[in-house]
Design an enzyme around this catalytic site. Sequence first.
Site, PDB file in Angstrom:
ATOM      1  N   LYS A 191      32.662 -18.359  24.636  1.00 17.40           N
ATOM      2  CA  LYS A 191      32.564 -17.101  24.037  1.00 17.40           C
ATOM      3  C   LYS A 191      31.406 -16.766  22.756  1.00 17.40           C
ATOM      4  O   LYS A 191      31.230 -15.516  22.871  1.00 17.40           O
ATOM      5  CB  LYS A 191      33.920 -16.553  23.183  1.00 17.40           C
ATOM      6  CG  LYS A 191      35.353 -16.831  23.949  1.00 17.40           C
ATOM      7  CD  LYS A 191      35.466 -15.647  25.089  1.00 17.40           C
ATOM      8  CE  LYS A 191      36.847 -15.480  25.481  1.00 17.40           C
ATOM      9  NZ  LYS A 191      37.270 -16.917  25.995  1.00 17.40           N
TER      10      LYS A 191
HETATM   11  C1  LIG Z   1      38.014 -17.071  27.114  1.00 15.59           C
HETATM   12  C2  LIG Z   1      38.148 -18.490  27.656  1.00 15.59           C
HETATM   13  C3  LIG Z   1      38.291 -18.812  28.978  1.00 15.59           C
HETATM   14  C4  LIG Z   1      38.658 -17.834  30.213  1.00 15.59           C
HETATM   15  O1  LIG Z   1      37.377 -16.979  30.362  1.00 15.59           O
HETATM   16  P1  LIG Z   1      37.540 -15.755  30.969  1.00 15.59           P
HETATM   17  O2  LIG Z   1      36.154 -15.069  30.966  1.00 15.59           O
HETATM   18  O3  LIG Z   1      38.575 -14.624  30.324  1.00 15.59           O
HETATM   19  O4  LIG Z   1      37.997 -15.897  32.390  1.00 15.59           O
HETATM   20  C5  LIG Z   1      38.508 -20.135  29.383  1.00 15.59           C
HETATM   21  N1  LIG Z   1      38.308 -21.071  28.399  1.00 15.59           N
HETATM   22  C6  LIG Z   1      38.185 -20.926  27.201  1.00 15.59           C
HETATM   23  C7  LIG Z   1      38.059 -21.996  26.009  1.00 15.59           C
HETATM   24  C8  LIG Z   1      38.064 -19.468  26.648  1.00 15.59           C
HETATM   25  O5  LIG Z   1      37.884 -19.160  25.367  1.00 15.59           O
END
Ligand SMILES: *Cc1c(COP(=O)(O)O)cnc(C)c1O
Length: 439
Positions: A116
Amino acid sequence: MASASIHPQYRSTRAEKGAFSFEDALLQGLASDGGLFIPTAIPALDESTWRHASTFEAMAKDALSTWLSGEIDAATLEEIVSAALSFPVPLVPLRGEEWGDVYVLELFQGPTLSFKDFGARTMARLMAHFVRSRRQRLTILVATSGDTGSAVADGFAGLADLEVVLLYPKGQVSDVQEQQLIVERPGVRSFAVDGTFDDCQRMVKAAFLDSELRQLGLSSANSINIGRLLPQMLYYLWAIREGRFEEVVFCVPSGNLGNLTGGTMARLAGAPIRQFIAAHNANDFFPSYLFGGDEAYKASVRTLSNAMDVGAPSNFKRLKSLLGPEELRSWVWGTSVTDKETLHAMKHVYHSTGYVADPHTAVGLEAVSRYRAATGDRTPVVVLSTAHPAKFPDTIREALGFEPERPERLAQFWDRPIAVEAMNPTLEALKEALLPAAV
Ligand SMILES: *Cc1c(COP(=O)(O)O)cnc(C)c1O
């Protein structure tokens, strides 16, 4: 679909056409008709340029300028990229016969240890740039169940004219995640809501419809924002460059499908991606859809890979608009992995390769094994590792019998003062906290 180097405009998924600038799409977040912003054309990225970039930052700057050059000058873009994306992005080959040509792309080397950080940090600085030139203030309101909140808070902290308000469900995030949410940051207020994640999301939605709160200049930073998707194209290119792959399969541990949307945009821009694997936990709406299921969303269930506990993926409609249903089903292969299978995969990968995978990455590794068994495809596979194992010490201990090492940048969250306020799960409570007291 790729078109010449003119930078794209944006339209709502619910409209046939439209001509929003990137700036408008970024600051509005959601289109006023309730649709999601998508580019009206995908500019091709010059492969010889990104394959020969000297660093991730240099590659990022080049690629983003293809998209944004009409709206942001080169010097500003360079500043934004080096402030937002100055952390390593290693491509790690797995050892052992069974894992031949399987690589892990570690996207967790940023400040809050999840992928993120790419989207949130870049979006924060892009917003700060446009807000400054508009002489406006913005309040970013975020409901979070874990990783998004800390990446957003960290990305926005201390930027002028931007304030962040985080709502998270008290007692329903891990200790590590909570600590990352409540450390004191300039311009950030964290609220522990006495309710569930759904309550937090409901409060955010209600806030956007409230005329008094809207005067604060509300904006959102969740995964539907186009400003998070553009930077999520970059590491797909980087992995191909690092591995010198002619063609590659990407496996994406998925929830809201924002990460997969970034990859889809990279492929539409010309990256030689043979196939995507969408790796989901027990929340199996999308893999079911890919194998012919209908479009009825499901209620989410809680799992060990909690950042993927999504019953109604917010980027699904966007993916369908970008590709159309047939292409979507042919580009993406999907599967759903239970908690028990996730723990087993963590154990198996550790014993066969020595690699410690967090539960989200483990869902991806299990999906790779299934994909290869089902298709016989031996193209190199890159699994996107979305979180550092140290964010999930309890699950690592359960699977492997020891706790993961805590890297320095995680340890520092425990040495800082915290600031958190309690809140009831109602719009009234939110208004009372955010609005100046009535006279
Ligand atoms: C947000 C997140 C995901 C999922 O990603 P998306 O873009 O919502 O599909 C997977 N793994 C982790 C650790 C995340 O923080």
